[in-house]
Design a protein around this motif. Structure first.
Motif, PDB file in Angstrom:
ATOM      1  N   ALA A 239       1.705 -18.825   9.054  1.00 24.77           N
ATOM      2  CA  ALA A 239       0.943 -18.433   7.866  1.00 24.77           C
ATOM      3  C   ALA A 239       1.717 -17.386   7.072  1.00 24.77           C
ATOM      4  N   ALA A 240       1.710 -17.531   5.772  1.00 25.20           N
ATOM      5  CA  ALA A 240       2.363 -16.555   4.897  1.00 25.20           C
ATOM      6  C   ALA A 240       1.309 -15.658   4.253  1.00 25.20           C
ATOM      7  N   ALA A 241       1.641 -14.370   4.161  1.00 29.87           N
ATOM      8  CA  ALA A 241       0.774 -13.406   3.481  1.00 29.87           C
ATOM      9  C   ALA A 241       1.602 -12.722   2.396  1.00 29.87           C
ATOM     10  N   PRO A 242       1.758 -13.376   1.236  1.00 26.89           N
ATOM     11  CA  PRO A 242       2.544 -12.767   0.157  1.00 26.89           C
ATOM     12  C   PRO A 242       1.860 -11.512  -0.382  1.00 26.89           C
ATOM     13  N   GLY A 243       2.654 -10.613  -0.915  1.00 27.94           N
ATOM     14  CA  GLY A 243       2.119  -9.376  -1.498  1.00 27.94           C
ATOM     15  C   GLY A 243       2.905  -9.047  -2.769  1.00 27.94           C
ATOM     16  N   HIS A 244       2.468  -8.053  -3.536  1.00 27.23           N
ATOM     17  CA  HIS A 244       1.415  -7.113  -3.177  1.00 27.23           C
ATOM     18  C   HIS A 244       0.443  -7.067  -4.350  1.00 27.23           C
ATOM     19  N   PHE A 245      -0.676  -7.773  -4.219  1.00 26.09           N
ATOM     20  CA  PHE A 245      -1.648  -7.883  -5.294  1.00 26.09           C
ATOM     21  C   PHE A 245      -2.261  -6.510  -5.577  1.00 26.09           C
ATOM     22  N   PRO A 246      -2.464  -6.162  -6.874  1.00 23.54           N
ATOM     23  CA  PRO A 246      -2.336  -6.967  -8.097  1.00 23.54           C
ATOM     24  C   PRO A 246      -0.949  -6.947  -8.741  1.00 23.54           C
ATOM     25  N   GLY A 247       0.077  -6.662  -7.945  1.00 22.84           N
ATOM     26  CA  GLY A 247       1.452  -6.655  -8.435  1.00 22.84           C
ATOM     27  C   GLY A 247       1.986  -5.244  -8.551  1.00 22.84           C
ATOM     28  N   ALA A 259       4.108   8.476  -3.047  1.00 20.76           N
ATOM     29  CA  ALA A 259       3.004   8.080  -3.917  1.00 20.76           C
ATOM     30  C   ALA A 259       3.587   7.381  -5.140  1.00 20.76           C
ATOM     31  N   ALA A 260       3.085   6.194  -5.436  1.00 11.94           N
ATOM     32  CA  ALA A 260       3.653   5.392  -6.529  1.00 11.94           C
ATOM     33  C   ALA A 260       2.537   4.866  -7.416  1.00 11.94           C
ATOM     34  N   THR A 261       2.790   4.836  -8.718  1.00 17.02           N
ATOM     35  CA  THR A 261       1.794   4.394  -9.688  1.00 17.02           C
ATOM     36  C   THR A 261       2.352   3.273 -10.545  1.00 17.02           C
ATOM     37  N   VAL A 262       1.509   2.283 -10.810  1.00 13.98           N
ATOM     38  CA  VAL A 262       1.849   1.210 -11.746  1.00 13.98           C
ATOM     39  C   VAL A 262       1.162   1.555 -13.066  1.00 13.98           C
ATOM     40  N   GLY A 263       1.955   1.870 -14.066  1.00 13.21           N
ATOM     41  CA  GLY A 263       1.408   2.421 -15.302  1.00 13.21           C
ATOM     42  C   GLY A 263       1.219   1.414 -16.414  1.00 13.21           C
ATOM     43  N   VAL A 264       0.658   0.263 -16.114  1.00  9.64           N
ATOM     44  CA  VAL A 264       0.433  -0.750 -17.144  1.00  9.64           C
ATOM     45  C   VAL A 264      -1.053  -1.093 -17.190  1.00  9.64           C
ATOM     46  N   SER A 265      -1.462  -1.730 -18.286  1.00 11.45           N
ATOM     47  CA  SER A 265      -2.868  -2.064 -18.467  1.00 11.45           C
ATOM     48  C   SER A 265      -3.246  -3.298 -17.649  1.00 11.45           C
ATOM     49  N   LEU A 266      -4.555  -3.529 -17.543  1.00  9.14           N
ATOM     50  CA  LEU A 266      -5.033  -4.709 -16.836  1.00  9.14           C
ATOM     51  C   LEU A 266      -4.615  -5.980 -17.575  1.00  9.14           C
ATOM     52  N   ASP A 267      -4.614  -5.933 -18.889  1.00  6.17           N
ATOM     53  CA  ASP A 267      -4.157  -7.101 -19.660  1.00  6.17           C
ATOM     54  C   ASP A 267      -2.701  -7.421 -19.351  1.00  6.17           C
ATOM     55  N   ALA A 296      -4.423   0.852 -14.654  1.00  3.00           N
ATOM     56  CA  ALA A 296      -5.383  -0.168 -15.084  1.00  3.00           C
ATOM     57  C   ALA A 296      -6.750   0.020 -14.444  1.00  3.00           C
ATOM     58  N   PHE A 297      -6.811   0.771 -13.339  1.00  2.00           N
ATOM     59  CA  PHE A 297      -8.092   1.057 -12.693  1.00  2.00           C
ATOM     60  C   PHE A 297      -8.393   2.540 -12.866  1.00  2.00           C
ATOM     61  N   ASP A 298      -8.418   3.325 -11.805  1.00  2.28           N
ATOM     62  CA  ASP A 298      -8.731   4.742 -12.025  1.00  2.28           C
ATOM     63  C   ASP A 298      -7.498   5.637 -11.987  1.00  2.28           C
ATOM     64  N   GLY A 299      -6.334   5.071 -11.660  1.00  2.00           N
ATOM     65  CA  GLY A 299      -5.097   5.844 -11.688  1.00  2.00           C
ATOM     66  C   GLY A 299      -4.856   6.718 -10.473  1.00  2.00           C
TER      67      GLY A 299
END
Length: 401
Positions: A239-247, A259-267, A296-299
């Motif tokens: 079984a494969a478990a690809p990651g890492h959602f939501p990207g 600690a790492a942050t993805v600084g883009v919008s949900l769109d 895109a969520f609470d940051g």
């Protein structure tokens, strides 16, 4: 009236009163009797074949009491005690130099759901086979379920089990990605490994944490090659478990070490990072969440702890398989919360398997916290039963026994 008649009448009245008292007492005893019957039925159910619930004992801790593993497939209801159910939710890791006897003792004490091998745990396929065989026997000797053995396999030095595979980014076509994954699976399957934390389905942004490992910086290419790799693992019965959602391709750093942050919008995430996962959702037995935080969520909250993220995966992307949490030790870097608290939050958010690599202390603390949460109702039994049912389905499909 003669004295004899008075005595006779008094005797009759006494008998009538006694009968009435007995009748009333008998009616009042029905409820305790019913409770006793229910208790007896519950006890019989707990000790019947296919059940693991043992009578309470002050001398035998719940986490060490051995019993035959039953099914946990009844929807909405647990058929094992909270301590055992909690342990089955965890994927644990261990240090590469951890003593073998100490490691095996961890599987004798508790029915951990699975093991994730990381780089440094395996010197050779034969050494891995020997180690996993010993873990399996330790579990079975204590009447536990066989753990789900998984490995982090992204190729090259990022492989937990050295099988000579190149970095996944070396594949340039779907056929190459599938063939490489199939070869890896065929090497891992005989060792007892039935799941990989792979492929990486993140976008390979320049300067991002997955640059050089990701298949491409083009979302459509990542989608195509990731889906092919998942098919290759399936070809080899892994079984494969690809990651890492939501990207997390655009994360500010590697969430495993800072600690790492993805600084883009949900769109932006939908338009780019979701593209591979939309393809993978219908083909993957499991998908792993990210430990990064997202503007895109609470940051501030790692994605693996956010119900909104699981809702997107389940609802918008229609994923029905096992949701694997991100590395919870890494998630603790984001806000400094202990791993134990994060394990409870990840389970509440919708993760089905909770990944805690590294030290035994964090793993035991997390297990205790989840056990308490189940017992108190902070995590509903239905949530736990739902998670275990999905894991059971994966175990059945890939022959974990």
């Amino acid at each position: 009236m003669t004295r004899r008649r008075w005595i006779g009448l008094a005797g009759c009245l006494t008998i009538v009163i006694l009968v009435a008292i007995i009748a009333i007492a008998g009616g009042g005893s029905n409820q305790p009797g019913a409770d006793a019957n229910q208790t007896a039925a519950a006890s019989a159910s707990a000790t019947a074949p296919g059940s693991t619930t043992a009578p309470a004992s002050s001398s035998t801790p719940a986490e060490t009491a051995p019993a035959a593993p039953p099914s946990t497939r009844a929807p909405g209801k647990l058929r094992v005690d909270a301590a055992r159910a909690a342990a089955r939710l965890f994927l644990i890791g261990f240090g590469g130099t951890e003593g073998r006897d100490k490691l095996l003792d961890r599987f004798r004490k508790r029915e951990w759901g699975g093991v994730v091998l990381a780089p440094g745990n395996g010197e050779s396929p034969q050494q891995v086979a020997d180690l996993l065989g010993r873990i399996r026997r330790a579990a079975l000797d204590h009447e536990h379920e066989v753990p789900l053995f998984a490995a982090s396999q992204l190729g090259g030095d990022l492989d937990a089990v050295p099988v000579g595979a190149p970095l996944q980014s070396a594949a340039k076509t779907p056929d190459q990605a599938r063939a490489t994954a199939r070869a890896i699976a065929k090497a891992l399957h005989p060792l007892g490994i039935r799941m990989v934390l792979a492929p990486d389905a993140d976008i390979g942004f320049a300067g991002g944490p997955w640059e050089g490992v990701a298949f491409s910086d083009d979302p459509a290419t990542v989608a195509s090659l990731s889906t092919a790799a998942v098919a290759g693992y399936k070809d080899g019965e892994v079984a494969a478990a690809p990651g890492h959602f939501p990207g997390e391709g655009a994360a500010s750093g590697d969430p495993a070490i800072e600690a790492a942050t993805v600084g883009v919008s949900l769109d932006d995430l939908r338009a780019r990072d979701f593209v591979p996962f939309r393809e993978l959702a219908g083909h993957s037995a499991a998908i792993q969440l990210s430990s990064s935080t997202y503007v895109a969520f609470d940051g501030v909250t790692p994605a693996t702890l956010l119900p909104e993220v699981v809702k997107l995966l389940r609802g918008e992307l229609k994923f029905e398989g096992v949701v694997v949490s991100g590395d919870l030790a890494a998630a603790s870097l984001a806000g400094g919360q202990p791993v134990a608290a994060l394990a409870v939050e990840a389970l509440k958010a919708g993760a089905d398997l909770l990944w805690v690599p590294g030290g035994a202390d964090d793993q035991v603390a997390a297990w205790r916290a989840v056990t308490r949460a189940i017992k108190s109702g902070a995590v509903p039994e239905a949530r736990v039963a739902e998670a275990l049912a999905r894991v059971d389905a994966l175990r059945d499909k890939y022959g974990v026994r």
